[in-house]
Design an enzyme around this catalytic site. Structure first.
Site, PDB file in Angstrom:
ATOM      1  CE  LYS A 151      -2.633   0.304   3.569  1.00  0.00           C
ATOM      2  NZ  LYS A 151      -1.794   1.118   4.456  1.00  0.00           N
TER       3      LYS A 151
ATOM      4  CG  PHE B 217      -3.428  -2.542   9.204  1.00  0.00           C
ATOM      5  CD1 PHE B 217      -2.402  -3.360   8.751  1.00  0.00           C
ATOM      6  CD2 PHE B 217      -3.333  -2.017  10.488  1.00  0.00           C
ATOM      7  CE1 PHE B 217      -1.317  -3.660   9.568  1.00  0.00           C
ATOM      8  CE2 PHE B 217      -2.254  -2.329  11.302  1.00  0.00           C
ATOM      9  CZ  PHE B 217      -1.242  -3.143  10.841  1.00  0.00           C
TER      10      PHE B 217
ATOM     11  CD1 TRP C 117       8.712  -3.085  -4.650  1.00  0.00           C
ATOM     12  CD2 TRP C 117       9.790  -3.878  -6.434  1.00  0.00           C
ATOM     13  NE1 TRP C 117       9.879  -3.668  -4.204  1.00  0.00           N
ATOM     14  CE2 TRP C 117      10.555  -4.160  -5.277  1.00  0.00           C
ATOM     15  CE3 TRP C 117      10.279  -4.282  -7.669  1.00  0.00           C
ATOM     16  CZ2 TRP C 117      11.782  -4.824  -5.335  1.00  0.00           C
ATOM     17  CZ3 TRP C 117      11.503  -4.943  -7.732  1.00  0.00           C
ATOM     18  CH2 TRP C 117      12.242  -5.218  -6.573  1.00  0.00           C
TER      19      TRP C 117
ATOM     20  CE  LYS D 167       3.063  -2.560   8.109  1.00  0.00           C
ATOM     21  NZ  LYS D 167       3.889  -1.430   7.660  1.00  0.00           N
TER      22      LYS D 167
ATOM     23  CG  PHE E 160       3.365  -9.442  -6.186  1.00  0.00           C
ATOM     24  CD1 PHE E 160       4.461  -9.601  -5.352  1.00  0.00           C
ATOM     25  CD2 PHE E 160       2.363  -8.569  -5.809  1.00  0.00           C
ATOM     26  CE1 PHE E 160       4.558  -8.893  -4.159  1.00  0.00           C
ATOM     27  CE2 PHE E 160       2.451  -7.860  -4.618  1.00  0.00           C
ATOM     28  CZ  PHE E 160       3.552  -8.025  -3.792  1.00  0.00           C
TER      29      PHE E 160
ATOM     30  NE  ARG F 155       0.107   5.154   8.807  1.00  0.00           N
ATOM     31  CZ  ARG F 155      -0.131   3.877   9.075  1.00  0.00           C
ATOM     32  NH1 ARG F 155      -0.434   3.503  10.315  1.00  0.00           N
ATOM     33  NH2 ARG F 155      -0.048   2.972   8.132  1.00  0.00           N
TER      34      ARG F 155
ATOM     35  CB  ALA G 143      -4.787   1.438  11.032  1.00  0.00           C
TER      36      ALA G 143
ATOM     37  CB  THR H 206       5.081   0.180  -2.680  1.00  0.00           C
ATOM     38  OG1 THR H 206       5.940  -0.335  -1.662  1.00  0.00           O
ATOM     39  CG2 THR H 206       5.822   0.190  -4.005  1.00  0.00           C
TER      40      THR H 206
END
Length: 557
Positions: A73, A303, A411, A107, A383, A96, A275, A75
């Site tokens: 998200k 999230f 990406w 993470k 992906f 953030r 979150a 990215t």
């Protein structure tokens, strides 16, 4: 044949050519006297020195329920801002700050990935400009003052058994969830039970992110509830007389941080509540500052849409006096297959039937955004293992459901890989909106929680544990019912059971505690087994981290 190993995010970041932050600020029309440099590539902005009114349009990026496979998200948020810049838009990204807990846990960092990153990646992920240290210090000053006040005679008649304020640390450390302080005799203080939360769960963090000015910050700090007296009357920070000292600790941290993306898009990174246990959005002061400086502000909420996006719209937007003009829902083929019942180890194999089953999770989040009066855009984060049949199945679903959808490959390609998404966003920004929060603040607490459970999670209803019922009665007696709700819930499921994936039906949410956060201005509802102090996994990311002979980070992601 030689196979070239792909560069890691950290290697890509090190190879990127950054511009001096003074140049980034100048190109963003930030007055010279408003920029405070923290080295060559980082800075802070004094929002009081930014002229004009916040008029920029807000693009909110959210996601389906995340899986261990990762959805990207942040990215996509960064790549979208770079794509809008490539389309000659005056744009800023507002994010953030990363917490050291997940950086060293499982993470990882929160600076994007591949060629859609904010820089300097290493410094942003590690300490940054010291904001979290200031927040931690302010929080723990309150704790120190409380214990000292009781030790020195307890003029306020504080009941040590009814202190709800906890100490914090910006690290995942389950051993600190429950502790006893004051042991060792009369000179060490009064023994009492205490505990630690992670810094991002602190009410100071929420206050920091929801305050609209330095004066508002001080007022909110003074309103923090720290506990109750022996005769059960509430005790606030203002009763301790330390709101001025707390504001002093936070005054420099309160200025938004400015950095840049790999492609030179200005990025404001400020505040960092989770979150799943807090409201999950960057600071209002950073968002509003960005809206003064740019025509479009791309931001994210933590999230899935059931957590961060709901809180963005019901808490942050309501308090900030603005609303998102477009909402992007990030998903991946892998995540949808996992929501369709595929194990993580099998996600690289084509499975259209599981994908179609897992789309129910995406459909729930699309409906959630529509419930707020905004038509979302789905961003499919690509992906390499995605097959054309799987992608086509998702595109066909979107066409059938009249959902805007765009493939992204930021990406690998940076902003170029987000052009299709950016064009959809620009279309939506020019369309009329009928935004409205899901509930009125005058609704009862039970009614507000039930609305979230039914309209966002798709659940049947709410069950209140005995402790929550007692707290509910106390909140109503004290006149604190007119506040928005901040649900603390697992991020992995729409329900409060982390392993219940997809789009479960007929479930109930159990609220075990309701904690008034009067400085932040919301009520935190703890559900399921959610913890405000996470623990580390069996093999923390820290085990792979090091520093090379030149002082460069190794293994940071």
């Amino acid at each position: 044949m030689t196979v070239t190993k792909p560069l890691t995010d950290l290697e890509i970041a090190y190879n990127a050519e950054m511009k001096p932050i003074s140049e980034i600020a100048r190109n963003a029309h930030i007055p010279e006297d408003a920029l405070e440099q923290y080295g060559r590539y980082k800075g802070k902005i004094d929002p009081a020195k930014i002229p004009g009114e916040p008029k920029g349009k807000v693009v909110l990026v959210t996601a389906t329920n995340p899986t261990p496979a990762g959805e990207g998200k942040t990215t996509v948020t960064i790549g979208l801002s770079d794509a809008l810049k490539q389309l000659n838009q005056k744009v800023m990204v507002a994010l953030r700050e990363p917490s050291l807990g997940p950086v060293f846990g499982i993470k990882g960092g929160a600076t994007g990935g591949g060629y859609a990153q904010v820089l300097p990646m290493e410094e942003i992920n590690l300490h940054f400009n010291g904001d979290f240290h200031a927040i931690t210090t302010a929080n723990n000053l309150i704790s120190a003052i409380i214990d000292n006040h009781i030790h020195q005679g307890n003029e306020l008649n504080i009941d040590p058994r009814r202190i709800i304020w906890k100490r914090v640390l910006d690290m995942n450390d389950r051993a600190l969830r429950k502790v006893v302080v004051g042991l060792g005799g009369p000179t060490q203080g009064i023994p009492r039970e205490d505990g630690f939360d992670i810094t991002v769960a602190s009410e100071i963090m929420a206050v920091f992110c929801l305050a609209t000015s330095l004066e508002d910050l001080k007022e909110r700090l003074s309103n923090i509830l720290i506990g109750y007296t022996y005769d059960r009357k509430p005790v606030f920070v203002r009763d301790l007389g330390i709101e001025g000292a707390l504001t002093l600790i936070l005054k420099e941290a309160f200025k938004p941080n400015i950095v840049q993306t790999i492609e030179g898009t200005p990025a404001l990174i400020h505040g960092g509540p989770f979150a799943n246990i807090a409201h999950g959005c960057n600071s209002i002061i950073a968002t509003q500052t960005a809206r003064k400086l740019a025509d479009i502000v791309v931001t994210e909420a933590g999230f899935g849409a059931d957590l961060g996006a709901e809180k963005f719209m019901d808490i942050k937007a309501r308090k900030g006096g603005f609303h998102p003009d477009a909402v992007v829902i990030v998903t991946t083929i892998r995540a949808l297959k996992m929501h369709g019942g595929v194990e993580k180890s099998e996600l690289t194999k084509e499975n259209v039937s599981a994908l179609l089953k897992g789309i129910s999770n995406l459909e729930r989040h699309v409906q959630t955004v529509r419930n707020f009066g905004i038509e979302p855009i789905v961003a499919v984060n690509r992906f390499i293992t995605d097959t054309e049949d799987e992608i086509q199945a998702l595109l066909n679903w979107a066409k059938t459901k009249n959902v805007r959808i765009a493939r992204t490959n930021v990406w690998e390609e940076g902003g170029k890989g987000g052009i299709d998404l950016a064009k959809h966003v620009l279309e939506v920004l020019n369309e009329p909106k009928q935004f409205a929060p899901l509930y009125d603040l005058s609704d009862s607490i039970e009614q507000k929680i039930t609305t979230i459970v039914q309209k966002v999670y798709g659940g049947a209803g709410v069950v209140f544990a005995d402790q929550a019922k007692k707290q509910l009665k106390q909140i109503e007696e004290n006149g604190w019912s007119n506040l928005p709700i901040c649900m603390a819930k697992t991020q992995y499921s729409l329900s409060d059971h982390p392993k219940l994936l997809g789009c479960p039906q007929g479930f109930t949410i159990t609220v075990r505690e309701i904690i008034p956060k009067l400085g932040a201005g919301f009520l935190v509802c703890l559900t399921g087994e959610i913890m405000t102090m996470p623990g580390l996994p069996k093999a923390p990311a820290a085990l792979k981290m090091d520093v090379d002979e030149k002082g460069n980070a190794v293994g940071l992601f």
